[in-house]
Every structure is written in C-alpha cells, then in structure tokens.
Design a protein around this motif. Sequence first.
Motif, PDB file in Angstrom:
ATOM      1  N   THR A  18       5.708 -17.530  36.086  1.00 31.49           N
ATOM      2  CA  THR A  18       5.507 -16.491  37.092  1.00 31.49           C
ATOM      3  C   THR A  18       6.061 -16.899  38.445  1.00 31.49           C
ATOM      4  O   THR A  18       6.458 -16.048  39.221  1.00 31.49           O
ATOM      5  N   SER A  19       6.124 -18.164  38.761  1.00 34.08           N
ATOM      6  CA  SER A  19       6.630 -18.559  40.067  1.00 34.08           C
ATOM      7  C   SER A  19       8.150 -18.491  40.138  1.00 34.08           C
ATOM      8  O   SER A  19       8.711 -18.530  41.223  1.00 34.08           O
ATOM      9  N   ALA A  20       8.817 -18.344  39.023  1.00 41.37           N
ATOM     10  CA  ALA A  20      10.275 -18.273  39.018  1.00 41.37           C
ATOM     11  C   ALA A  20      10.779 -16.890  39.386  1.00 41.37           C
ATOM     12  O   ALA A  20      11.962 -16.698  39.599  1.00 41.37           O
ATOM     13  N   HIS A  21       9.921 -15.932  39.497  1.00 42.23           N
ATOM     14  CA  HIS A  21      10.326 -14.553  39.746  1.00 42.23           C
ATOM     15  C   HIS A  21       9.319 -13.924  40.696  1.00 42.23           C
ATOM     16  O   HIS A  21       8.122 -14.112  40.528  1.00 42.23           O
ATOM     17  N   PRO A  22       9.772 -13.194  41.735  1.00 38.75           N
ATOM     18  CA  PRO A  22       8.805 -12.571  42.647  1.00 38.75           C
ATOM     19  C   PRO A  22       7.830 -11.652  41.916  1.00 38.75           C
ATOM     20  O   PRO A  22       8.198 -10.991  40.958  1.00 38.75           O
ATOM     21  N   THR A  23       6.608 -11.649  42.383  1.00 37.74           N
ATOM     22  CA  THR A  23       5.585 -10.794  41.811  1.00 37.74           C
ATOM     23  C   THR A  23       5.432  -9.568  42.687  1.00 37.74           C
ATOM     24  O   THR A  23       5.231  -9.699  43.891  1.00 37.74           O
ATOM     25  N   PRO A  24       5.554  -8.370  42.114  1.00 36.32           N
ATOM     26  CA  PRO A  24       5.453  -7.164  42.938  1.00 36.32           C
ATOM     27  C   PRO A  24       4.080  -6.983  43.547  1.00 36.32           C
ATOM     28  O   PRO A  24       3.089  -7.478  43.027  1.00 36.32           O
ATOM     29  N   GLY A  29       4.862 -10.186  54.427  1.00 39.63           N
ATOM     30  CA  GLY A  29       5.201 -11.575  54.679  1.00 39.63           C
ATOM     31  C   GLY A  29       5.479 -12.355  53.421  1.00 39.63           C
ATOM     32  O   GLY A  29       5.795 -13.529  53.461  1.00 39.63           O
ATOM     33  N   THR A  30       5.364 -11.712  52.283  1.00 37.20           N
ATOM     34  CA  THR A  30       5.540 -12.395  51.014  1.00 37.20           C
ATOM     35  C   THR A  30       7.011 -12.662  50.694  1.00 37.20           C
ATOM     36  O   THR A  30       7.345 -13.711  50.177  1.00 37.20           O
ATOM     37  N   TYR A  31       7.886 -11.728  51.011  1.00 39.31           N
ATOM     38  CA  TYR A  31       9.285 -11.817  50.590  1.00 39.31           C
ATOM     39  C   TYR A  31      10.208 -11.935  51.790  1.00 39.31           C
ATOM     40  O   TYR A  31       9.934 -11.388  52.857  1.00 39.31           O
ATOM     41  N   VAL A  72      19.840  -1.689  52.174  1.00 40.64           N
ATOM     42  CA  VAL A  72      20.547  -2.948  52.430  1.00 40.64           C
ATOM     43  C   VAL A  72      20.253  -3.435  53.851  1.00 40.64           C
ATOM     44  O   VAL A  72      19.973  -4.622  54.065  1.00 40.64           O
ATOM     45  N   LYS A  73      20.309  -2.533  54.815  1.00 40.74           N
ATOM     46  CA  LYS A  73      20.030  -2.894  56.211  1.00 40.74           C
ATOM     47  C   LYS A  73      18.619  -3.465  56.358  1.00 40.74           C
ATOM     48  O   LYS A  73      18.385  -4.368  57.158  1.00 40.74           O
ATOM     49  N   ALA A  74      17.687  -2.951  55.569  1.00 42.81           N
ATOM     50  CA  ALA A  74      16.296  -3.408  55.642  1.00 42.81           C
ATOM     51  C   ALA A  74      16.108  -4.809  55.065  1.00 42.81           C
ATOM     52  O   ALA A  74      15.062  -5.421  55.269  1.00 42.81           O
ATOM     53  N   GLY A  75      17.105  -5.327  54.319  1.00 41.17           N
ATOM     54  CA  GLY A  75      17.002  -6.695  53.820  1.00 41.17           C
ATOM     55  C   GLY A  75      16.944  -6.847  52.312  1.00 41.17           C
ATOM     56  O   GLY A  75      16.709  -7.945  51.805  1.00 41.17           O
ATOM     57  N   TYR A  76      17.169  -5.768  51.580  1.00 40.96           N
ATOM     58  CA  TYR A  76      17.139  -5.824  50.114  1.00 40.96           C
ATOM     59  C   TYR A  76      18.562  -5.827  49.568  1.00 40.96           C
ATOM     60  O   TYR A  76      19.460  -5.194  50.129  1.00 40.96           O
ATOM     61  N   ASN A  77      18.768  -6.528  48.465  1.00 43.10           N
ATOM     62  CA  ASN A  77      20.047  -6.496  47.753  1.00 43.10           C
ATOM     63  C   ASN A  77      19.994  -5.319  46.790  1.00 43.10           C
ATOM     64  O   ASN A  77      19.000  -5.152  46.079  1.00 43.10           O
ATOM     65  N   LEU A  78      21.051  -4.525  46.759  1.00 48.49           N
ATOM     66  CA  LEU A  78      21.002  -3.275  46.018  1.00 48.49           C
ATOM     67  C   LEU A  78      22.275  -3.042  45.218  1.00 48.49           C
ATOM     68  O   LEU A  78      23.382  -3.182  45.739  1.00 48.49           O
ATOM     69  N   ARG A  79      22.079  -2.659  43.967  1.00 51.05           N
ATOM     70  CA  ARG A  79      23.171  -2.141  43.139  1.00 51.05           C
ATOM     71  C   ARG A  79      22.794  -0.735  42.717  1.00 51.05           C
ATOM     72  O   ARG A  79      21.713  -0.519  42.173  1.00 51.05           O
ATOM     73  N   VAL A  80      23.689   0.206  42.985  1.00 53.59           N
ATOM     74  CA  VAL A  80      23.494   1.593  42.589  1.00 53.59           C
ATOM     75  C   VAL A  80      24.560   1.934  41.559  1.00 53.59           C
ATOM     76  O   VAL A  80      25.752   1.754  41.808  1.00 53.59           O
ATOM     77  N   VAL A  81      24.129   2.404  40.414  1.00 52.51           N
ATOM     78  CA  VAL A  81      25.035   2.824  39.353  1.00 52.51           C
ATOM     79  C   VAL A  81      24.761   4.298  39.068  1.00 52.51           C
ATOM     80  O   VAL A  81      23.706   4.648  38.543  1.00 52.51           O
ATOM     81  N   LEU A  82      25.707   5.134  39.470  1.00 52.69           N
ATOM     82  CA  LEU A  82      25.571   6.574  39.268  1.00 52.69           C
ATOM     83  C   LEU A  82      26.415   6.979  38.073  1.00 52.69           C
ATOM     84  O   LEU A  82      27.619   6.707  38.036  1.00 52.69           O
ATOM     85  N   MET A  83      25.766   7.614  37.113  1.00 53.14           N
ATOM     86  CA  MET A  83      26.462   7.993  35.881  1.00 53.14           C
ATOM     87  C   MET A  83      25.764   9.161  35.216  1.00 53.14           C
ATOM     88  O   MET A  83      24.550   9.312  35.316  1.00 53.14           O
ATOM     89  N   GLY A  84      26.557   9.984  34.567  1.00 53.84           N
ATOM     90  CA  GLY A  84      26.017  11.130  33.858  1.00 53.84           C
ATOM     91  C   GLY A  84      25.634  10.777  32.433  1.00 53.84           C
ATOM     92  O   GLY A  84      25.963   9.692  31.931  1.00 53.84           O
ATOM     93  N   PRO A  85      24.939  11.683  31.747  1.00 48.52           N
ATOM     94  CA  PRO A  85      24.490  11.425  30.390  1.00 48.52           C
ATOM     95  C   PRO A  85      25.642  11.347  29.384  1.00 48.52           C
ATOM     96  O   PRO A  85      25.444  10.877  28.267  1.00 48.52           O
ATOM     97  N   PHE A 155       7.514  -4.600  47.389  1.00 43.32           N
ATOM     98  CA  PHE A 155       8.081  -5.844  47.905  1.00 43.32           C
ATOM     99  C   PHE A 155       8.186  -5.807  49.433  1.00 43.32           C
ATOM    100  O   PHE A 155       9.278  -5.666  49.981  1.00 43.32           O
ATOM    101  N   PRO A 156       7.075  -5.948  50.144  1.00 43.31           N
ATOM    102  CA  PRO A 156       7.140  -5.974  51.604  1.00 43.31           C
ATOM    103  C   PRO A 156       7.817  -7.259  52.092  1.00 43.31           C
ATOM    104  O   PRO A 156       7.538  -8.341  51.573  1.00 43.31           O
ATOM    105  N   LEU A 157       8.712  -7.118  53.040  1.00 44.63           N
ATOM    106  CA  LEU A 157       9.440  -8.278  53.561  1.00 44.63           C
ATOM    107  C   LEU A 157       8.667  -8.943  54.688  1.00 44.63           C
ATOM    108  O   LEU A 157       7.876  -8.312  55.385  1.00 44.63           O
ATOM    109  N   SER A 158       8.951 -10.229  54.883  1.00 46.39           N
ATOM    110  CA  SER A 158       8.207 -11.030  55.857  1.00 46.39           C
ATOM    111  C   SER A 158       8.636 -10.787  57.290  1.00 46.39           C
ATOM    112  O   SER A 158       7.911 -11.142  58.210  1.00 46.39           O
ATOM    113  N   SER A 159       9.815 -10.215  57.490  1.00 46.09           N
ATOM    114  CA  SER A 159      10.292 -10.028  58.859  1.00 46.09           C
ATOM    115  C   SER A 159      11.271  -8.872  58.922  1.00 46.09           C
ATOM    116  O   SER A 159      11.703  -8.346  57.900  1.00 46.09           O
TER     117      SER A 159
END
Length: 173
Positions: A18-24, A29-31, A72-85, A155-159
């Motif tokens: 569990t410590s190898a991966h963030p816990t939601p 201040g956690t992340y 992204v500006k808020a501090g999160y890494n993001l991948r967006v994949v937009l695709m149809g069915p 996932f609240p950020l610490s700063s």
Amino acid sequence: MVSFKFFLALGLLGISFTSAHPTPGGSPGTYKCGEIDVFMTGLPPAHPLVKAQGFDPVFVNKSLTADAAEVVKAGYNLRVVLMGPEQPLSVLNDQLKGINWDATGVGYGVRGSSVQNLTVRLEDILQTYRDKAWRAPIVFNHSPTSSLWAIQRHFPLSSNCTNSPGKDLVSEI
C-alpha cells in the motif's frame, strides 16, 4: 494452526504494497505537486454522438481544453484519451500502459448517454480500468469543466502548485 510469523509477514507485505501507491482520500497536505497521475477518457468534441446528445461541439471542445489545462496547472499529471465507440478498446489499453495510474475517469458524454452503444462502451471502459488500473479510483466530473473538483476530492495536494504544475501526459493517438 496459522503462526504469528505468518500474520506478521502478511502485515508487512500489505504495508509495503500500500505504501508504493498513493491512497485516495487523503487529508489536505497528503500529496505533492506532480505526484498524482490521472487518466481520463471520453468522446471527442466533434464526434457525431456529442451533437446527437444535444451538446455543442465547439463549447465542449473549449470546455474540455480549459478543464485539462486547469488540472495540469493545479499540479496533477493528466492524460486525456478521447475516442468514439467505433475505435477498438486496444487503443485505450495501449494508452494505459507504462504508468501506475492514481485515478481514472470517464466523461459525462459517455456516462450520461442514453445511446445503447455508449452504455456498452462505458461498461467496457470500466472493465478495462478494473483490469489495467485496478488500484486507481474512478472519478466522475459533473460537467465538462469539473474534472479538477473530481480529482481533488480523492487527492488533495499539499500546496499551491502554480510554480510547479503537473505534466500533460499527451496521448499518442
């Protein structure tokens, strides 16, 4: 009879796992900035099913673009994949590879649709997340501009990350 050493070993294994991966759901201040990797998918704004559901593709495009930039500006890494069915799920599988995702999400254009093939697609996406990113909670926005709200709940950020934003983990499709 099960020994005390067995339970001790099991407990230590659980702690290291569990410590190898963030816990939601951590407290503020956690992340740290740039620590949380988020994967989001949904329909492309110009997809025919967007307009068929009564959404303005131009508005959706502007909203999704601004929303992603805000995350992204808020501090999160993001991948967006937009695709149809009509695109194979292998595209989604390929885009999930290589990163231990902390959160995943599906846009409202897929989730809130009454179109049968989008309901099936939602089930397929959720199963793919379960198979490929099983530790990551699935976050739901309530509009094309509320992904940051959905992510911050888990996932609240610490700063304030103004000086150290996250990364745009550009999709390769």
